[in-house]
Design a protein around this motif. Sequence first.
Motif, PDB file in Angstrom:
ATOM      1  N   GLY A  19       0.781  -1.241   0.000  1.00  0.00           N
ATOM      2  CA  GLY A  19       0.000   0.000   0.000  1.00  0.00           C
ATOM      3  C   GLY A  19       0.809   1.286   0.000  1.00  0.00           C
ATOM      4  N   TYR A  20       2.134   1.170  -0.133  1.00  0.00           N
ATOM      5  CA  TYR A  20       2.964   2.388  -0.199  1.00  0.00           C
ATOM      6  C   TYR A  20       2.871   3.014  -1.595  1.00  0.00           C
ATOM      7  N   GLN A  21       3.038   4.353  -1.635  1.00  0.00           N
ATOM      8  CA  GLN A  21       3.245   5.044  -2.913  1.00  0.00           C
ATOM      9  C   GLN A  21       4.754   5.056  -3.144  1.00  0.00           C
ATOM     10  N   VAL A  22       5.199   4.563  -4.298  1.00  0.00           N
ATOM     11  CA  VAL A  22       6.639   4.406  -4.523  1.00  0.00           C
ATOM     12  C   VAL A  22       7.131   5.357  -5.615  1.00  0.00           C
ATOM     13  N   VAL A  23       8.236   6.054  -5.314  1.00  0.00           N
ATOM     14  CA  VAL A  23       8.936   6.850  -6.330  1.00  0.00           C
ATOM     15  C   VAL A  23      10.297   6.186  -6.518  1.00  0.00           C
ATOM     16  N   VAL A  24      10.559   5.731  -7.728  1.00  0.00           N
ATOM     17  CA  VAL A  24      11.842   5.079  -8.006  1.00  0.00           C
ATOM     18  C   VAL A  24      12.806   6.103  -8.575  1.00  0.00           C
ATOM     19  N   LEU A  25      13.983   6.169  -7.979  1.00  0.00           N
ATOM     20  CA  LEU A  25      15.035   7.060  -8.473  1.00  0.00           C
ATOM     21  C   LEU A  25      16.186   6.161  -8.938  1.00  0.00           C
ATOM     22  N   ASP A  26      16.483   6.218 -10.228  1.00  0.00           N
ATOM     23  CA  ASP A  26      17.504   5.291 -10.750  1.00  0.00           C
ATOM     24  C   ASP A  26      18.185   5.946 -11.946  1.00  0.00           C
ATOM     25  N   ASN A  27      19.500   5.742 -12.087  1.00  0.00           N
ATOM     26  CA  ASN A  27      20.204   6.336 -13.250  1.00  0.00           C
ATOM     27  C   ASN A  27      20.295   5.346 -14.414  1.00  0.00           C
ATOM     28  N   LEU A  28      19.699   4.167 -14.236  1.00  0.00           N
ATOM     29  CA  LEU A  28      19.668   3.112 -15.272  1.00  0.00           C
ATOM     30  C   LEU A  28      21.079   2.697 -15.698  1.00  0.00           C
ATOM     31  N   PRO A  47       5.166   2.553 -10.570  1.00  0.00           N
ATOM     32  CA  PRO A  47       5.728   3.555  -9.653  1.00  0.00           C
ATOM     33  C   PRO A  47       6.148   4.808 -10.427  1.00  0.00           C
ATOM     34  N   HIS A  48       6.115   5.943  -9.749  1.00  0.00           N
ATOM     35  CA  HIS A  48       6.684   7.153 -10.375  1.00  0.00           C
ATOM     36  C   HIS A  48       8.162   6.873 -10.602  1.00  0.00           C
ATOM     37  N   PHE A  49       8.698   7.351 -11.734  1.00  0.00           N
ATOM     38  CA  PHE A  49      10.099   7.057 -12.030  1.00  0.00           C
ATOM     39  C   PHE A  49      10.850   8.342 -12.314  1.00  0.00           C
ATOM     40  N   ALA A  50      11.926   8.554 -11.561  1.00  0.00           N
ATOM     41  CA  ALA A  50      12.800   9.717 -11.803  1.00  0.00           C
ATOM     42  C   ALA A  50      14.123   9.183 -12.333  1.00  0.00           C
ATOM     43  N   HIS A  51      14.398   9.442 -13.620  1.00  0.00           N
ATOM     44  CA  HIS A  51      15.650   8.971 -14.229  1.00  0.00           C
ATOM     45  C   HIS A  51      16.748   9.937 -13.796  1.00  0.00           C
ATOM     46  N   THR A  52      17.323   9.668 -12.652  1.00  0.00           N
ATOM     47  CA  THR A  52      18.201  10.637 -11.988  1.00  0.00           C
ATOM     48  C   THR A  52      19.443   9.960 -11.435  1.00  0.00           C
TER      49      THR A  52
END
Length: 331
Positions: A19-28, A47-52
Motif C-alpha cells: 500500500g505504499y506510494q513508490v517513487v523510483v530514483l535510478d540512473n539506469l 511507480p513514479h520514475f525519476a531517471h536521476t
Amino acid sequence: TGGMGYIGSHTSVALIEAGYQVVVLDNLDNSSEKVLTGIESITGQTPHFAHTDLRDVDAVLEVFNEYPITSVIHTAGLKSVEESVTNPSKYYENNIGSTITLVKAMQTAGVSTLVFSSSATVYSSSSKPPFDENAKTFPTNPYGMSKYIIEQIMADLALADSKWRLGILRYFNPVGAHPSGKIGESPSGVPNNLMPYLMQVAIGKLEKLPIYGDDYETPDGTCIRDYVHVVDLARGHLAALEFLENKNGVHFWNLGTGKGTSVLELVKEVEKVIEKPIPIEMKQRRKGDIPIVFADVAKASSQLSWQAKYSIEKMCADHWKWQKHYSDSRQ
Ligand code: WQD
C-alpha cells in the motif's frame, strides 16, 4: 533509490503491494526501463520514475520537491567485488558520493528515515560463522569497504542528530526472482556471482561452471554461503521501514536464512530443477573468498519479526523461471 535494480525492483513490488506510494530514483546505469513494465504487470501499478543520478544534488532535490517523500530505501550502488578491486575510485566515488548527496538532500527536505542496503561482505574473515551483527567487521575489497564506510557515516549521523531513523540491512547472498518470472537479476556481461553464472550455464548461454576451489575445510570442499530469496529480502526492507516508524537512531540487521549451502549443493539443487546435469570445471580458489559465511538471524527475527520463508529449492525454481523468461524476451 536503485528501484530498477535486482533488489530495488523486488522491494518496489513489496512496497506497492503493502500500500505504499513508490517513487523510483535510478540512473539506469545497470538496469533498464523494462523493469517498470515488470513491476506494473505484477502489481497493476506503475511507480513514479525519476531517471536521476544520485550524485546530481539539484536533480535529487527536485524529486523531493515534486513528491511528498516520507522515507527512503537506498539500494542504488555498484556491486561487483571484482570490478571494485580493479577500479576502486569508481566504487568509492559512486557508492559513497551518491549516499552523501542523498543524505544532504534528505536533510534539506526534512526526511529522516532511511533503510540502507549493506552487505555481509563487511564481516571479517576472522569472524566465526554464524555471523551476528556484532561480529568483527573488516572488509577485504573496495566494494565491501564502500558499504562499511557508508555504515560508519550513518552511525555518525545518528550520533549527531537524534532525528535520524536509520536501518542498515546486511544482505547475505541474494538469489531467486519474483515467482511471476517477470522481474529478476539481469547481470550485464559475464556474471561474477555463482547463481547467475550457474543459470546461464543451465540456459546454455555459458558452457560450463568454473568452481573456484574444492579444497576448503567444508564437507564437500567447496565454499558455503547463506543464499536468501530476493522476495524474502524485499519483505525485510518493509519490516525495517515499519520498525523505524517510531524508533530513532541507527540499527543493524542481517538478512539471511541462517543456513549454509555449498557451491556443489547449489549445483545439485539447480540440476534437480532443470532436470539435466550442469557441466563444471574445478579451478583454483578465488582470491578473497571466505570458506564459510552464513548469518545469525536472531536479531531480525526478534526485532523485525522477519524470517526468510523460502527454501533453496524455491530460490532455484524461481531463478530458473526468470532466466527462461528473460532469455526468451531477448531472443
Ligand atoms: C559465492 C561462492 C565463489 C562464481 C559477493 C559479495 C556480496 C554480494 C554477493 C553484492 C564463492 C563461488 C562463484 C563462480 C564459483 N554481492 N563461485 N564459481 O562472493 O559470497 O558474495 O556476491 O551484493 O556482497 O561479497 O558471492 O556468488 O560471487 O560466490 O565457484 O562462477 O561461489 O568462489 O565461494 P560472494 P558469489
